[in-house]
Scaffold this motif. Structure first.
Motif: not given
Length: 293
Positions: A91-92, A94-98, A115-116, A285-287
């Motif tokens: 859940k964290d 996308a923001a963390a990698i950005e 995962a995913g 797919a959500d990612f």
């Protein structure tokens, strides 16, 4: 699919940084150190805010954190790393990698434990193509008996492949797969330990109904599952052949197998594994949708 079981060359000269300090990150760090692939001074672990967890890991393994990292910041740990492990919660992620986009460089190896999260999504979040390794470990990695699916981006060099495989061999075995099979890995081994635990739960319930005390029931069930797995591994025989050998006509085992068959046991297991794989694809797919905005 290629199963990789031979250890690769050492990684002692590399700086390793784990972004995320949960159980899988700890399992990998412990495996690397127990196998003496590198020294604790070459490993750093960071997280967003849990200083107690960082103190625990530093005391337990001697790894660097912001609490004992020669005054280095989390950002500096990331910048100086040769290998960065993405080990934050999904859940964290996308923001963390950005947030680390300005800190990473083209010569760093990125290893994802999330995962995913596809390689293409990581590339979009970092806004560049880098050497990226996508992995799907399972929780048995915490005791050195893990099974990990590994996929590579085109930018990963043969030397970096050897590094990644050495790392995951330190906590079990590796299956090198095309990235399109990562959801299948999730359904088979990523979620797999939970299927076995669920079956063991049922066996424990039955053992107590049969009059055994809980301690004896646990010992017998654990040893039975352990022994059965070792029989498959050591004999090289298929589970089907071993089952047939212990199933005497009109005997006790046949009676039990017939009852499992009546209940659709095999079909249910297959359906469950397919659903796990399907759910992994849904999460992926959500990612994809969230990272392509």
């Amino acid at each position: 699919m290629v199963l990789s079981t031979n250890p690769a060359a050492g990684i002692a000269s590399l700086q390793l940084c784990f972004y995320g300090a949960g159980s899988l990150a700890e399992a990998l760090a412990r495996g690397i150190l127990n196998k003496e692939l590198t020294a604790p001074s070459q490993v750093s672990m960071i997280n967003r805010s849990n200083r107690e967890r960082l103190a625990e890991l530093s005391e337990r393994y001697g790894v660097h954190t912001i609490l004992n990292g020669a005054d280095l910041t989390n950002e500096q740990f990331l910048q100086r790393a040769d290998v960065i492990f993405l080990a934050m919660k999904p859940k964290d992620a996308a923001a963390a990698i950005e947030s680390i986009r300005p800190l990473v460089s083209d010569n760093q190896l990125i290893i994802s434990l999330i995962a995913g999260l596809s390689i293409s999504s990581i590339e979009r979040l970092l806004d560049r193509k880098l050497p990226i390794v996508r992995t799907m470990p399972n929780t048995s990695s915490t005791i050195g008996l893990g099974a990990t699916g590994i996929s590579y981006s085109d930018a990963v060099s043969p030397e970096q492949r050897a590094i990644a495989e050495a790392i995951f061999q330190s906590v079990g075995i590796n299956a090198i797969v095309d990235e399109s099979l990562q959801d299948s890995i999730t359904g088979v081994s990523g979620s797999g330990p939970a299927y076995v635990y669920y079956f063991m739960e049922a066996m424990l319930t039955a053992a107590e109904k049969l009059g055994l005390d809980s301690a004896s029931a646990k010992d017998l069930v654990v040893q039975t599952v352990l022994g059965a797995a070792e029989m498959v591994r050591l004999t090289g025989e298929t589970p089907q052949d071993l089952r047939r050998k212990v199933t005497s006509p009109n005997g006790t085992t046949q009676a039990a197998i017939e009852k499992l068959t009546e209940g659709g046991f095999s079909d249910i297991v297959v359906q469950a594994m397919l659903r796990s794989s399907e759910r992994a694809a849904e999460i992926g797919a959500d990612f994809e949708r969230s990272t392509s905005k």
